[in-house]
Design a protein around this motif. Structure first.
Motif, PDB file in Angstrom:
ATOM      1  N   ASN A   1      14.284  34.087 -21.286  1.00  0.00           N
ATOM      2  CA  ASN A   1      15.485  34.476 -20.543  1.00  0.00           C
ATOM      3  C   ASN A   1      16.654  34.679 -21.513  1.00  0.00           C
ATOM      4  OD1 ASN A   1      17.713  34.755 -18.894  1.00  0.00           O
ATOM      5  ND2 ASN A   1      17.112  33.132 -17.471  1.00  0.00           N
TER       6      ASN A   1
ATOM      7  N   THR B   1      18.395  27.563 -13.047  1.00  0.00           N
ATOM      8  CA  THR B   1      17.959  28.624 -13.978  1.00  0.00           C
ATOM      9  C   THR B   1      17.343  28.011 -15.235  1.00  0.00           C
ATOM     10  OG1 THR B   1      19.737  30.051 -13.188  1.00  0.00           O
ATOM     11  CG2 THR B   1      18.759  30.629 -15.314  1.00  0.00           C
TER      12      THR B   1
ATOM     13  N   GLU C   1      13.239  28.191 -16.497  1.00  0.00           N
ATOM     14  CA  GLU C   1      12.823  28.656 -17.825  1.00  0.00           C
ATOM     15  C   GLU C   1      12.025  27.575 -18.558  1.00  0.00           C
ATOM     16  OE1 GLU C   1      12.148  31.017 -21.102  1.00  0.00           O
ATOM     17  OE2 GLU C   1      12.788  31.553 -19.070  1.00  0.00           O
TER      18      GLU C   1
END
Length: 611
Positions: free
Chosen positions: A177, A210, A214
């Motif tokens: 990411n 988030t 990841e």
């Protein structure tokens, strides 16, 4: 109990105290009338049944509606409940969901009660003996676990050093990411290097979900099997949705009747949809329905022979239900093996019987709201652990004041925070304007929490309306219930008219359920209205906070738990409006500091300016 560690003894005592308090508080008897239970927000009555169906394992499920505003703050997904009507034996069940005026619950019974659609039906909270039993068992087994007990001692024994948590064989982390900031990347790396326990400290708006998504992707790529948990179904689903988007093989277990629609295909029920087992289960459910219809031919008033016949028919229904459960368990076993990541609440994971599967990492999100004993119940399922959350937001809910004083509301995150060396702060927030975030950053996060560049201040984003001297005093609601402040509601109404905020992106929140109940009766339906506790984890463009407390003694009650105010302030993205009495609140050092901050970084106004 001589051989039991003092902290385990204390937790076991707290569980007993909490269970006794639940039994006492949730009883419906001469001492605890329906009226008093409703006043305390422990019963919803009356309810209107809108739909009946047979759901998971063929248990009856009921959708319902509240016809007028009621205090629903203490009714959370997964709460143990009883469905009742005067003069009949109540039926135990579990609350599946409650959103606004609509909800759904499952009954642990062979069929709906005969009276389910009559007037006067309600639901009330019930002691959660099952969770209590699971927590007790988990604590009693802890000292027998050679791998976990040293970790427990490292957290709770001052004379015991934490075992070494450094990974000598450092793994390279392939972060995909590109949007992660430095602190998020460091947290992902720390999770990859973790050999025992690491903490991701995620203040509001810092992209914790988030970051965790990841990290889980990296763990799976490195060949790990991962277990994900959180105290709320919503938090579990948020991670599940993110993992599904990046293509991981996930399995969401537990209460799946109200999971996010995008996640249902990844539940055991969803994966069964086109299988032979599904057809077999459907046939079994048809048979169960036939037996149920036969049993229901016998009305409530019948003789001994009829009663025996009805009981036999319902016994057949129970046998079919057991057969359905066995079929589902057989199917789930294969699903458990195939999944790269399994997700569920602590009780959901415990019930799934995952002991025969080896998990590498257990990640607990919202760990600041997870009771410590619940965490120890699922720790045995994996070899290493990640706790993510923020202990400067609200702790787990505990009813017993005595248990609270003994520290039962200290979450697993808070218990570990000062003892674990590997703590990683996510230090950039992306939710709110810099002036809104500034006070929390300074008071709770040692000014380490920065705002993303696009949130730097370019106007007025924070207003405090002072009610001092206006006569807007607090008062008890009907029957001595939660505090209310009618004057502050009038002030909020004037603010809405003056500022013309978009109601669909605005929320009115208050620490007191009584204020929220009164607001629901007078404000437009488009406006989101909630207690602060229920609004944790959510956000809106504009937040209006009514603090309610206004008295000559300077008493602020549970506003003195400053974490509640931290949650309240950090829900706002663009505009934060606070209504309160500076003469009452300003006697407290925390609120005085907040008032001084608003004078410097926002707008400090008297309510007289609204006249």
């Amino acid at each position: 109990m001589e051989d039991i560690h003092p902290h385990i003894q204390k937790l076991l005592k707290c569980i007993e105290l909490e269970e006794k308090e639940q039994v006492k508080r949730f009883s419906l008897d001469k001492e605890h009338t329906l009226r008093s239970l409703k006043t305390e927000g422990l019963a919803l009555h009356p309810i209107s049944v809108t739909r009946k169906s047979f759901g998971y394992a063929d248990y009856p499920e009921i959708s319902f509606r509240l016809n007028f505003p009621q205090d629903t703050n203490q009714f959370r997904d997964g709460s143990a409940i009883e469905c009742f009507i005067e003069g009949e034996e109540p039926v135990k069940g579990i609350l599946l969901s409650l959103d606004g005026k609509s909800g759904e619950f499952r009954l642990f019974a062979p069929d709906y009660p005969d009276w389910i659609e009559e007037r006067g039906v309600g639901i009330k909270l019930s002691p959660d003996h099952r969770t209590t039993m699971i927590m007790k068992r988990g604590l009693n087994d802890l000292s027998k676990n050679d791998r976990l007990y040293p970790l427990f001692l490292g957290i709770h024994d001052t004379d015991y050093d934490m075992p070494n948590a450094d990974d000598e064989s450092v793994r390279t982390t392939d972060i995909s990411n590109p949007l992660l900031n430095d602190s998020q990347r460091k947290a992902v790396n720390a999770i990859m290097q973790n050999t025992q326990l690491t903490i991701v400290h995620g203040p509001p708006g810092t992209g914790k979900t988030t970051t965790l998504i990841e990290a889980i992707r990296c763990l799976v790529k490195a060949g790990e099997k991962v277990l994900v948990s959180a105290p709320s179904n919503t938090a579990v689903d948020n991670i599940a949705v993110g993992l599904n988007k990046i293509g991981l093989k996930i399995l969401r277990i537990g209460n799946t009747s109200k999971v996010n629609e995008a996640i249902f295909p990844f539940t055991p029920e969803g994966k069964l949809a086109d299988s032979n087992q599904k057809k077999e289960i459907k046939q079994l459910k048809i048979r169960a329905e036939e037996f149920r219809k036969m049993a229901l031919k016998y009305k409530r008033s019948f003789g001994k022979a009829e009663r025996e016949q009805r009981n036999l028919l319902f016994k057949e229904v129970k046998n079919i239900r057991d057969e359905i459960k066995k079929l589902q368990a057989y199917n789930e076993e294969k699903l458990f093996q195939d999944a790269e990541v399994i997700l569920g609440t602590p009780i959901g994971l415990h019930d799934a019987k995952l002991k025969d599967i080896e998990f590498d990492t257990l990640l607990i999100d919202e760990a600041g709201q997870c009771l410590e004993p619940l965490a120890w119940c699922i720790f045995p399922l994996a070899k290493k652990y990640v706790l993510a959350g923020d202990h400067y937001q609200l702790p787990p809910t505990v009813l017993s004041e005595q248990a609270n004083r003994l520290g039962f509301s200290t979450s697993i995150l808070e218990a570990c925070f000062d003892k674990v060396k590997t703590v990683h702060l996510l230090d950039v927030q992306y939710r709110m304007r810099e002036s809104i975030a500034g006070f929390s950053s300074a008071y709770f996060y040692q000014s380490l929490l920065k705002s993303a560049d696009h949130l730097k201040n370019d106007g007025l984003h924070m207003i405090y309306y002072d009610t001092a001297g206006s006569g807007h005093n607090e008062e008890r609601g009907p029957d001595g219930s939660s505090l209310q402040n009618k004057g502050e509601l009038e002030v909020a109404q004037k603010i809405l008219e003056k500022e013309m905020f978009d109601l669909t992106t605005t929320a009115f929140i208050s620490p007191y359920a009584g204020q929220v109940t009164m607001a629901k009766e007078s404000f437009p339906a488009a406006l989101r209205i909630s207690t602060i506790d229920s609004f944790q984890g959510q956000e809106k463009e504009t937040i209006i906070i009514s603090l309610v407390r206004s008295n000559d003694e300077g008493q602020i009650g549970f506003l003195s738990d400053y974490r509640r105010m931290n949650v309240a302030m950090t829900r706002a993205k663009e505009n934060l409006v606070v209504i309160g009495d500076s003469a009452t609140l300003g006697r407290d050092a925390f609120y005085l500091a907040f008032l001084e901050y608003v004078e410097k970084h926002g707008s400090y106004r008297s309510v007289w300016e609204l006249e």
